[in-house]
Design a protein around this motif. Sequence first.
Motif, PDB file in Angstrom:
ATOM      1  N   THR A 368       0.886  -1.404   0.086  1.00  0.00           N
ATOM      2  CA  THR A 368      -0.112   0.109  -0.025  1.00  0.00           C
ATOM      3  C   THR A 368       0.993   1.351   0.205  1.00  0.00           C
ATOM      4  OG1 THR A 368      -1.931   0.992   1.146  1.00  0.00           O
ATOM      5  CG2 THR A 368      -0.222   0.081   2.518  1.00  0.00           C
ATOM      6  N   ARG A 369       0.484   2.436  -0.568  1.00  0.00           N
ATOM      7  CA  ARG A 369       1.259   3.398  -0.769  1.00  0.00           C
ATOM      8  C   ARG A 369       0.231   4.864  -0.539  1.00  0.00           C
ATOM      9  NH1 ARG A 369       5.937   2.744  -3.186  1.00  0.00           N
ATOM     10  NH2 ARG A 369       6.391   0.470  -3.861  1.00  0.00           N
ATOM     11  N   VAL A 370       0.897   5.899  -0.247  1.00  0.00           N
ATOM     12  CA  VAL A 370       0.410   7.218  -0.104  1.00  0.00           C
ATOM     13  C   VAL A 370       1.164   8.181  -0.623  1.00  0.00           C
ATOM     14  CG1 VAL A 370       0.535   7.495   2.448  1.00  0.00           C
ATOM     15  CG2 VAL A 370      -1.192   8.826   1.174  1.00  0.00           C
ATOM     16  N   ASN A 371       0.773   9.272  -1.395  1.00  0.00           N
ATOM     17  CA  ASN A 371       2.012  10.266  -1.797  1.00  0.00           C
ATOM     18  C   ASN A 371       1.233  11.631  -1.887  1.00  0.00           C
ATOM     19  OD1 ASN A 371       0.715  10.303  -4.384  1.00  0.00           O
ATOM     20  ND2 ASN A 371       1.862   8.842  -5.197  1.00  0.00           N
ATOM     21  N   TYR A 372       2.196  12.505  -2.192  1.00  0.00           N
ATOM     22  CA  TYR A 372       1.870  13.940  -2.408  1.00  0.00           C
ATOM     23  C   TYR A 372       2.826  14.389  -3.254  1.00  0.00           C
ATOM     24  CZ  TYR A 372       0.886  18.942  -1.651  1.00  0.00           C
ATOM     25  OH  TYR A 372       0.750  20.307  -1.911  1.00  0.00           O
ATOM     26  N   LEU A 373       2.158  14.982  -4.560  1.00  0.00           N
ATOM     27  CA  LEU A 373       2.824  15.549  -5.558  1.00  0.00           C
ATOM     28  C   LEU A 373       2.558  17.040  -5.458  1.00  0.00           C
ATOM     29  CD1 LEU A 373       2.221  12.235  -5.984  1.00  0.00           C
ATOM     30  CD2 LEU A 373       3.608  13.012  -8.328  1.00  0.00           C
ATOM     31  N   TYR A 374       3.664  17.787  -6.186  1.00  0.00           N
ATOM     32  CA  TYR A 374       3.377  19.262  -6.369  1.00  0.00           C
ATOM     33  C   TYR A 374       4.084  19.705  -7.668  1.00  0.00           C
ATOM     34  CZ  TYR A 374       3.236  24.114  -5.606  1.00  0.00           C
ATOM     35  OH  TYR A 374       3.114  25.643  -5.979  1.00  0.00           O
ATOM     36  N   SER A 375       3.456  20.317  -8.510  1.00  0.00           N
ATOM     37  CA  SER A 375       4.073  20.779  -9.778  1.00  0.00           C
ATOM     38  C   SER A 375       3.776  22.513  -9.518  1.00  0.00           C
ATOM     39  CB  SER A 375       3.240  20.201 -10.967  1.00  0.00           C
ATOM     40  OG  SER A 375       3.185  18.717 -10.895  1.00  0.00           O
ATOM     41  N   PRO A 376       5.045  23.059  -9.279  1.00  0.00           N
ATOM     42  CA  PRO A 376       5.004  24.466  -8.998  1.00  0.00           C
ATOM     43  C   PRO A 376       4.770  25.082 -10.771  1.00  0.00           C
ATOM     44  CG  PRO A 376       7.204  23.805  -9.063  1.00  0.00           C
ATOM     45  CD  PRO A 376       6.408  22.652  -8.823  1.00  0.00           C
ATOM     46  N   THR A 377       5.187  24.146 -11.734  1.00  0.00           N
ATOM     47  CA  THR A 377       5.064  24.688 -13.118  1.00  0.00           C
ATOM     48  C   THR A 377       4.990  23.222 -13.777  1.00  0.00           C
ATOM     49  OG1 THR A 377       6.074  25.618 -15.089  1.00  0.00           O
ATOM     50  CG2 THR A 377       7.501  24.594 -13.625  1.00  0.00           C
ATOM     51  N   LYS A 378       4.279  23.375 -15.038  1.00  0.00           N
ATOM     52  CA  LYS A 378       3.917  21.930 -15.725  1.00  0.00           C
ATOM     53  C   LYS A 378       4.921  21.065 -15.736  1.00  0.00           C
ATOM     54  CE  LYS A 378       1.524  20.222 -20.017  1.00  0.00           C
ATOM     55  NZ  LYS A 378       0.928  20.702 -21.345  1.00  0.00           N
ATOM     56  N   ALA A 379       6.152  21.578 -16.235  1.00  0.00           N
ATOM     57  CA  ALA A 379       7.306  20.736 -16.703  1.00  0.00           C
ATOM     58  C   ALA A 379       7.963  20.216 -15.273  1.00  0.00           C
ATOM     59  CB  ALA A 379       8.358  21.538 -17.531  1.00  0.00           C
ATOM     60  N   LEU A 380       7.828  20.526 -13.899  1.00  0.00           N
ATOM     61  CA  LEU A 380       8.236  20.215 -12.907  1.00  0.00           C
ATOM     62  C   LEU A 380       7.534  19.440 -11.757  1.00  0.00           C
ATOM     63  CD1 LEU A 380      11.258  20.151 -11.427  1.00  0.00           C
ATOM     64  CD2 LEU A 380      10.722  22.584 -10.394  1.00  0.00           C
ATOM     65  N   THR A 381       7.921  18.547 -11.333  1.00  0.00           N
ATOM     66  CA  THR A 381       7.215  17.725 -10.263  1.00  0.00           C
ATOM     67  C   THR A 381       8.051  17.424  -9.116  1.00  0.00           C
ATOM     68  OG1 THR A 381       5.446  17.205 -11.752  1.00  0.00           O
ATOM     69  CG2 THR A 381       5.369  16.078  -9.593  1.00  0.00           C
ATOM     70  N   VAL A 382       7.671  17.696  -7.845  1.00  0.00           N
ATOM     71  CA  VAL A 382       8.433  17.340  -6.815  1.00  0.00           C
ATOM     72  C   VAL A 382       7.256  16.501  -5.708  1.00  0.00           C
ATOM     73  CG1 VAL A 382      10.100  18.954  -6.769  1.00  0.00           C
ATOM     74  CG2 VAL A 382       8.218  19.528  -5.695  1.00  0.00           C
ATOM     75  N   GLY A 383       7.794  15.470  -5.086  1.00  0.00           N
ATOM     76  CA  GLY A 383       6.969  14.945  -4.283  1.00  0.00           C
ATOM     77  C   GLY A 383       7.429  13.840  -3.340  1.00  0.00           C
ATOM     78  N   ALA A 384       6.670  13.337  -2.459  1.00  0.00           N
ATOM     79  CA  ALA A 384       7.128  12.317  -1.232  1.00  0.00           C
ATOM     80  C   ALA A 384       6.121  11.163  -1.209  1.00  0.00           C
ATOM     81  CB  ALA A 384       7.327  13.048   0.119  1.00  0.00           C
ATOM     82  N   GLU A 385       6.586  10.033  -0.998  1.00  0.00           N
ATOM     83  CA  GLU A 385       5.660   8.942  -1.014  1.00  0.00           C
ATOM     84  C   GLU A 385       6.194   7.987   0.091  1.00  0.00           C
ATOM     85  OE1 GLU A 385       4.208   7.125  -4.753  1.00  0.00           O
ATOM     86  OE2 GLU A 385       5.333   5.364  -4.053  1.00  0.00           O
ATOM     87  N   TYR A 386       5.226   7.230   0.854  1.00  0.00           N
ATOM     88  CA  TYR A 386       5.371   6.322   1.839  1.00  0.00           C
ATOM     89  C   TYR A 386       4.803   4.760   1.386  1.00  0.00           C
ATOM     90  CZ  TYR A 386       4.735   3.049   5.876  1.00  0.00           C
ATOM     91  OH  TYR A 386       4.686   1.980   6.628  1.00  0.00           O
TER      92      TYR A 386
END
Length: 412
Positions: A368-386
């Motif tokens: 099982t997984r849960v994450n959070y992803l954030y894209s400050p602009t369309k070309a860039l994504t940062v995130g964290a996942e457990y």
Amino acid sequence: MKAKIKNTATAVALCLAASSGAAQAATIGDTSVKFTGYIKVDAMVSDYSDGTIASGSVGRDFYIPSLTPVGGVDEDPQFDAHIRTSRFRFATSTPTAEGDTINGVFELDFLVTSGGDERISNSYTPRVRHAYLTYLVTSGGDERISNSYTPRVRHAYLTYKNWLVGQTWTTFMDVGSLPESLDFIGTTDGITFARQVMVRYTNGGFQIALENPESTITPFGGGSRITSDDSSVPDLVAAYTTKQDWGYVKVAGLVRQLSYDNAAGIDADETSFGVSLTGKYNLSNGDDIRFTFNSGKGLGRYSALNAANGAVLTESGDLEAIDSTGYGIAYRHKWSDKARSSIMFSAFEADNDATLTGMAVTESTYSTRVNYLYSPTKALTVGAEYAFAHREVEAGLEGDMNRFQVSAKYAF
């Protein structure tokens, strides 16, 4: 000669311009070329309850259900960082005199780079034939000094009218049901994930394909996997996808021959078959639910990254297919136009005859997984996942994995 120089210069300019973000497409003669891909950096901390995964193992790069250690000793958490999922894709389109179009795709990344694995990835390491550059330390995975990784071929195929010829995702798989995960796959336990060479015909929502065969076999009594390339006929896959306003559903069927022929006098065949149901349901608020299900007799490498083999050898030298079932579900919620989260669960279960396979083979896995992803602009994504994963073998030994992962991805 001038035309050749011009075309070569255009190709070089395309690569340089794409890497700088200035352009992604160009025309070489009558052929349009598009260069896309992404650069992705992953860092993760993994903690196993019953052992460890050895340095250099592919299980340190992304989750593989059958590699979760069982029956061992608890050790300290392990930290890993890599850029191996970064990829580069060239797509071409050439018009014909008859008014049709020939399309081509060639894609590379840096995962599982030992080459020639026909069970799952069908990945091959390219070699340089002629180049006036020096390439040092290209064996891959050296974390002492260079951290160099050899590229591998993911996709290489052409399409013309209703036909596809080459290597790409198996027709038994559904890419659209993959969740948005920092892990390479996400719902790994419950999904079909494989690329292979094929000839595929598509007409609307219907597809039928002949695909490269490969059998994975458990020796009588257990032991190292036997990978057999002895099948005399290709795998046959048929699928139908229906698309609606709310999303889509794909149904697929597989029939194939499991074969093993060796110098010791074993010459055995067994018929394998399976079904798959996958899809995506779009909610009115922009969220979606993605689901996968597969079950069959002798699915082997077509389920959960080969968590169970397709068949086991009997004492008399015959093959007995191993039944298995996998399923997964993922819910994606949009917090805003720039932020979203996914929560997912997947599971796998094999019906082993332990008197034939032995007690060390995988009986079941889930994660099982849960994450959070954030894209400050369309070309860039940062995130964290457990992620949490669990594996049990026929002997009753169990093991868990806890993994926390962060990523940064630049898509161009």
